[in-house]
Design an enzyme around this catalytic site. Structure first.
Site, short mmCIF file in Angstrom:
data_model
loop_
_atom_site.label_atom_id
_atom_site.label_comp_id
_atom_site.label_asym_id
_atom_site.label_seq_id
_atom_site.Cartn_x
_atom_site.Cartn_y
_atom_site.Cartn_z
N CYS A 382 0.90 -0.92 0.24
CA CYS A 382 -0.14 0.03 -0.10
C CYS A 382 0.94 1.28 -0.16
O CYS A 382 1.32 1.56 -0.98
CB CYS A 382 -0.72 -0.12 1.18
SG CYS A 382 -2.56 0.83 0.84
N HIS A 519 -3.32 -5.24 0.31
CA HIS A 519 -2.67 -5.78 1.68
C HIS A 519 -2.59 -7.36 1.45
O HIS A 519 -3.73 -7.92 2.19
CB HIS A 519 -3.28 -5.24 3.20
CG HIS A 519 -3.17 -3.72 3.28
ND1 HIS A 519 -1.86 -3.50 3.67
CD2 HIS A 519 -3.87 -2.68 2.99
CE1 HIS A 519 -1.78 -2.15 3.91
NE2 HIS A 519 -3.13 -1.74 3.64
N GLU A 521 -1.21 -9.54 2.66
CA GLU A 521 -0.98 -10.27 4.17
C GLU A 521 -2.40 -10.53 4.91
O GLU A 521 -2.57 -11.36 5.54
CB GLU A 521 -0.28 -9.42 5.17
CG GLU A 521 -0.51 -7.92 5.31
CD GLU A 521 -0.12 -6.95 4.54
OE1 GLU A 521 0.14 -7.38 3.44
OE2 GLU A 521 -0.48 -5.79 4.86
N1 GLN Z 1 -1.81 6.41 3.09
C1 GLN Z 1 -2.00 5.77 2.04
C2 GLN Z 1 -3.50 6.05 1.37
O1 GLN Z 1 -4.42 6.33 2.25
C3 GLN Z 1 -1.69 4.42 2.05
C4 GLN Z 1 -2.56 3.53 3.14
C5 GLN Z 1 -2.17 2.26 3.49
O2 GLN Z 1 -1.00 1.99 3.45
N2 GLN Z 1 -3.04 1.26 4.09
O3 GLN Z 1 -3.50 5.89 0.36
#
Ligand code: GLN
Length: 545
Positions: A382, A519, A521
């Protein structure tokens, strides 16, 4: 339907979630349909608005609920996907009672904390059972016994027991310390936590005695006498090397039999074979693989807490154990990497996990640059993917000011920008459960590393190469830069089905560099490790230091 409440005593952090998950697995393997529900006592409506250092990881389910990390344990042990019915908070409970009152649904009654709050809790427990057509609902009570804020959950337990008697059990996980200065295991705090339960009208049916060491007969006798339980209902739960041994440990303590006997149920089978085989692999894991995680949610006072990244850690373990490798995970504070890249030496793989906000961002970008230039296997989760785009734009495309709008809203080159529908939400300070959440389809491009790994993990069928992965973000790759990126060795290997949203990227001419807008994971399980983590661990194990 039968009901098992699980509470914790003496101190938090002794593994109530793991215990609940292990019980769930044992009951499932005995042939029953189980639905676990975590009830957290705090007033937040969900876990989404909390800082991970305070709360630990926010675990996102397929349906986009932002829940407690224990839901992650439940899913990993049960090897099943759960949803919003499996998690609730006092915030949700109070909110629905108050909304109902405003809608005149209490027919002019005085709406009171008791019985209306426990009744709403029971309604939710019922719903959790029905949603999964369960034989047994497992209710994990958040917090420890003796806190003011979870008394209504215990009250719900008491009321249900009054109504359904033998269909309701209470399992209490308690702790027996072995203070260095005394040198023996002490049972008094455990006795006190049971007394505390008794004072709320609850007598536990089974005690799980957590300690560093095994429970001996002397302490078992004491607990039996002072807590009013049969000796066989006190199950020894010493520390184990790895959390996946816990179900086997409980099974050896006859926990399943004790539970089923009390609930008047007969075992319909027993199938822990695959689980045992997985645990055996952990024992056989010898060769080490050294992974560095560069993040910022580690420090609490003078201590390091890894709870913020629990699913990442577990996904690494699943992948490594499957390959009979022993992962050695190090925590690297992103703030310290900047100007000190030597900190990254000696790792066979580097991960930049999810995150929010500007703190230590340049340290993360420097980490990504290091992994890219030194051919170290890299996994970007992400934020870790978004920052890989920023790093690539700066170093390879020569866009020196490239940034994410999250950190620099006025950047000349917003290679990562706010998703259009998110902008309004932020302006209205509408933060609760408004990110792009939950599982979305992602189309995988043939001939890429991502395609190869998903195929190896049997996750896609060639005629329609789609995967379904879980998200939690507000920003995305800016499509205005896609052509430029792709002309320079940046491969967009996964997109939303309409092609508009970049979901996975990888790099040409690098042994293993891959980033996800989601994600992976969150979907890794011991018996079904995530192919992206398996690929990463394999690549890392090949790197000779
Ligand atoms: N801060 C980033 C966003 O909101 C990534 C979010 C995250 O890593 N879950 O897009």
């Amino acid at each position: 339907m039968k009901y098992i409440f699980v509470s914790g005593g003496v101190i938090s952090g002794i593994g109530k979630g793991i215990a609940t998950s292990s019980i769930a697995l044992l009951l499932k393997s005995a042939g029953f349909k189980v639905s676990p529900i975590k009830i957290d006592p705090y007033l937040n409506v969900d876990a989404g608005t909390m800082n991970p250092i305070q709360h630990g990881e926010v675990f996102v389910t397929d349906d986009g609920s932002e829940t407690d990390q224990d839901l992650g344990h439940y899913e990993r042990y049960l090897n099943e996907s759960l949803n919003r019915y499996n998690f609730t908070t006092s915030g949700q409970v109070y909110l629905s009672v108050i909304k109902r009152e405003r809608a005149l649904e209490y027919d002019g009654e005085c709406v009171e904390a008791v019985p209306h709050i426990p009744e709403e809790i029971l309604r939710r427990i019922e719903e959790a059972g029905k949603a999964r057509d369960a034989d047994i609902v497992l209710i994990e009570i958040g917090g420890t016994v003796g806190e003011l804020q979870n008394v209504f959950i215990f009250e719900a337990n008491r009321l249900l027991k009054l109504k359904k008697h033998a269909d309701v059990l209470h399992i209490h996980l308690t702790y027996l310390p072995i203070p260095d200065s005394i040198g023996e295991m002490k049972s008094k705090p455990a006795q006190m936590s049971v007394k505390e339960l008794n004072s709320m009208g609850i007598q536990p049916d089974i005690l799980l005695a957590r300690s560093e060491a095994k429970l001996d007969e002397t302490r078992r006798r004491k607990l039996s006498l002072f807590c009013g339980l049969e000796r066989e209902d006190i199950i020894s739960a010493p520390d184990v090397k790895n959390i996946y041994e816990v179900p086997i440990l409980f099974e050896e303590g006859n926990l399943t039999d004790r539970i089923l006997r009390k609930l008047n149920l007969k075992k319909k089978g027993e199938d822990l074979r695959r689980w045992r085989a997985f645990v055996k692999k952990v024992d056989q894991a010898k060769d080490r693989v050294k992974i560095g995680i560069v993040g910022k949610y580690f420090a609490t006072g003078d201590f390091t807490l890894t709870d913020s990244y629990i699913s990442v850690i577990e996904a690494i373990k699943h992948a490594a154990y499957t390959k009979r490798l022993m992962p050695e995970i190090s925590w690297i504070d992103a703030g310290k990497v900047l100007g000190n890249p030597d900190l990254l030496k000696g790792y066979q793989g580097i991960i930049v996990p999810g995150g929010f906000g500007p703190r230590d961002i340049e340290g993360k970008i420097a980490t990504i640059k290091y992994a890219r230039e030194n051919n170290i296997p890299y996994l970007g989760l992400c934020y870790g993917m978004q920052l890989a785009v920023v790093e690539f734009a700066r170093s390879i495309l020569g866009l020196k000011d490239a940034h994410t709008e999250e950190v620099d809203p006025k950047t000349k080159d917003p290679v990562i920008h706010i998703m259009p529908d998110q902008e309004k939400k932020l302006l209205n300070r509408d933060y609760g459960a408004t990110m792009r959440l939950g599982a979305w389809e992602c189309k995988i491009k043939k001939g890429t590393l991502a395609y190869k790994l998903y195929s190896q993990g049997s996750k896609i069928n060639p005629s329609s190469p789609l995967v379904f992965e879980r998200h939690r973000h507000r920003y995305e790759v800016n499509n205005d830069y896609r052509d430029l990126l792709e002309k320079n060795g940046f491969i967009i290997c996964g997109t939303s089905t309409d092609g508009k949203l970049v979901e996975i990227m990888e790099l040409d001419k690098h042994p293993f560099f891959i980033g996800f807008q989601f994600h992976p994971e969150l979907k890794s399980r011991p018996l079904d490790p995530h192919p992206m983590y398996v690929g990463f661990i394999e690549a890392a194990s090949k790197l000779r230091l």
